[in-house]
Design a protein around this motif. Structure first.
Motif, PDB file in Angstrom:
ATOM      1  N   GLN A   5       7.024   9.262  -3.371  1.00 41.55           N
ATOM      2  CA  GLN A   5       6.209  10.426  -3.710  1.00 41.55           C
ATOM      3  C   GLN A   5       4.723  10.087  -3.639  1.00 41.55           C
ATOM      4  O   GLN A   5       3.916  10.890  -3.173  1.00 41.55           O
ATOM      5  CB  GLN A   5       6.552  10.927  -5.118  1.00 41.55           C
ATOM      6  CG  GLN A   5       7.943  11.506  -5.241  1.00 41.55           C
ATOM      7  CD  GLN A   5       8.325  11.735  -6.686  1.00 41.55           C
ATOM      8  OE1 GLN A   5       8.069  10.911  -7.548  1.00 41.55           O
ATOM      9  NE2 GLN A   5       8.959  12.876  -6.942  1.00 41.55           N
ATOM     10  N   VAL A   6       4.378   8.905  -4.102  1.00 40.88           N
ATOM     11  CA  VAL A   6       2.976   8.467  -4.066  1.00 40.88           C
ATOM     12  C   VAL A   6       2.497   8.392  -2.617  1.00 40.88           C
ATOM     13  O   VAL A   6       1.426   8.901  -2.274  1.00 40.88           O
ATOM     14  CB  VAL A   6       2.809   7.109  -4.784  1.00 40.88           C
ATOM     15  CG1 VAL A   6       1.395   6.552  -4.584  1.00 40.88           C
ATOM     16  CG2 VAL A   6       3.140   7.239  -6.265  1.00 40.88           C
ATOM     17  N   HIS A   7       3.306   7.785  -1.758  1.00 42.25           N
ATOM     18  CA  HIS A   7       2.921   7.674  -0.347  1.00 42.25           C
ATOM     19  C   HIS A   7       2.817   9.055   0.308  1.00 42.25           C
ATOM     20  O   HIS A   7       1.893   9.306   1.086  1.00 42.25           O
ATOM     21  CB  HIS A   7       3.900   6.786   0.412  1.00 42.25           C
ATOM     22  CG  HIS A   7       3.751   5.339   0.059  1.00 42.25           C
ATOM     23  ND1 HIS A   7       2.635   4.597   0.370  1.00 42.25           N
ATOM     24  CD2 HIS A   7       4.578   4.495  -0.601  1.00 42.25           C
ATOM     25  CE1 HIS A   7       2.779   3.365  -0.075  1.00 42.25           C
ATOM     26  NE2 HIS A   7       3.956   3.278  -0.678  1.00 42.25           N
ATOM     27  N   GLY A  68      -3.665   6.246  -5.632  1.00 44.38           N
ATOM     28  CA  GLY A  68      -4.130   5.310  -4.614  1.00 44.38           C
ATOM     29  C   GLY A  68      -4.072   3.873  -5.123  1.00 44.38           C
ATOM     30  O   GLY A  68      -3.674   2.956  -4.396  1.00 44.38           O
ATOM     31  N   GLU A  69      -4.454   3.668  -6.367  1.00 44.95           N
ATOM     32  CA  GLU A  69      -4.406   2.320  -6.949  1.00 44.95           C
ATOM     33  C   GLU A  69      -2.957   1.847  -7.095  1.00 44.95           C
ATOM     34  O   GLU A  69      -2.670   0.669  -6.863  1.00 44.95           O
ATOM     35  CB  GLU A  69      -5.115   2.293  -8.307  1.00 44.95           C
ATOM     36  CG  GLU A  69      -5.164   0.912  -8.933  1.00 44.95           C
ATOM     37  CD  GLU A  69      -5.801  -0.162  -8.052  1.00 44.95           C
ATOM     38  OE1 GLU A  69      -5.344  -1.320  -8.112  1.00 44.95           O
ATOM     39  OE2 GLU A  69      -6.734   0.139  -7.291  1.00 44.95           O
ATOM     40  N   ILE A  70      -2.053   2.745  -7.442  1.00 45.46           N
ATOM     41  CA  ILE A  70      -0.632   2.385  -7.509  1.00 45.46           C
ATOM     42  C   ILE A  70      -0.161   1.889  -6.146  1.00 45.46           C
ATOM     43  O   ILE A  70       0.500   0.850  -6.039  1.00 45.46           O
ATOM     44  CB  ILE A  70       0.219   3.582  -7.985  1.00 45.46           C
ATOM     45  CG1 ILE A  70      -0.018   3.845  -9.470  1.00 45.46           C
ATOM     46  CG2 ILE A  70       1.707   3.356  -7.698  1.00 45.46           C
ATOM     47  CD1 ILE A  70       0.558   5.157  -9.972  1.00 45.46           C
ATOM     48  N   ASP A  75       1.270  -2.662  -2.581  1.00 49.00           N
ATOM     49  CA  ASP A  75       1.040  -3.424  -1.345  1.00 49.00           C
ATOM     50  C   ASP A  75       0.699  -4.880  -1.658  1.00 49.00           C
ATOM     51  O   ASP A  75       1.209  -5.797  -1.019  1.00 49.00           O
ATOM     52  CB  ASP A  75      -0.086  -2.795  -0.518  1.00 49.00           C
ATOM     53  CG  ASP A  75       0.310  -1.477   0.130  1.00 49.00           C
ATOM     54  OD1 ASP A  75       1.527  -1.195   0.232  1.00 49.00           O
ATOM     55  OD2 ASP A  75      -0.610  -0.738   0.535  1.00 49.00           O
ATOM     56  N   ARG A  76      -0.166  -5.073  -2.665  1.00 52.89           N
ATOM     57  CA  ARG A  76      -0.533  -6.443  -3.042  1.00 52.89           C
ATOM     58  C   ARG A  76       0.678  -7.201  -3.576  1.00 52.89           C
ATOM     59  O   ARG A  76       0.854  -8.386  -3.271  1.00 52.89           O
ATOM     60  CB  ARG A  76      -1.664  -6.429  -4.072  1.00 52.89           C
ATOM     61  CG  ARG A  76      -3.008  -6.088  -3.455  1.00 52.89           C
ATOM     62  CD  ARG A  76      -4.169  -6.344  -4.393  1.00 52.89           C
ATOM     63  NE  ARG A  76      -4.155  -5.557  -5.605  1.00 52.89           N
ATOM     64  CZ  ARG A  76      -4.664  -4.321  -5.720  1.00 52.89           C
ATOM     65  NH1 ARG A  76      -5.248  -3.747  -4.685  1.00 52.89           N
ATOM     66  NH2 ARG A  76      -4.615  -3.678  -6.871  1.00 52.89           N
TER      67      ARG A  76
END
Length: 106
Positions: A5-7, A68-70, A75-76
């Motif tokens: 959902q975030v993506h 965006g930070e999530i 990714d990190r």
């Protein structure tokens, strides 16, 4: 809240078009629309105005930096895991070699 959902949310923020965002995410447009709707229900309000054109609502603007930070944090985390997994595999292979040399089969 799901990473998917975030993506989808972030893709829709950039594309401002459900069809293009779905294509970019590699899913059918109804799947993206359903996921965005579920995210909106979870967050308690509309994230996008749909008419006359797609635009972020006040809520969408407020949550975008957090989502965006999530995504960046996930990714990190994947990058860190990738650097550790080969080492874990090598350690495991080394332990298996030691184990087999300590216990030769007859």
């Amino acid at each position: 809240m799901q990473m998917q959902q975030v993506h989808y949310f972030l893709a829709l923020c950039e594309e401002l078009n459900f069809t293009r965002a779905a294509r970019r995410c590699g899913v059918a447009q109804p799947s993206l629309t359903t996921a965005i709707g579920a995210l909106e229900r979870e967050l308690g309000g509309a994230l996008f105005d749909r008419k006359p054109a797609i635009a972020l609502t006040g809520l969408g603007l407020k949550v975008r930096p957090y989502l965006g930070e999530i995504a960046r944090s996930a990714d990190r985390a994947r990058e860190v895991a990738r650097t550790l997994v080969p080492r874990a595999d090598a350690d495991r292979a080394g332990r298996q070699a030691v184990d087999s040399s300590e216990h030769p089969s007859n």
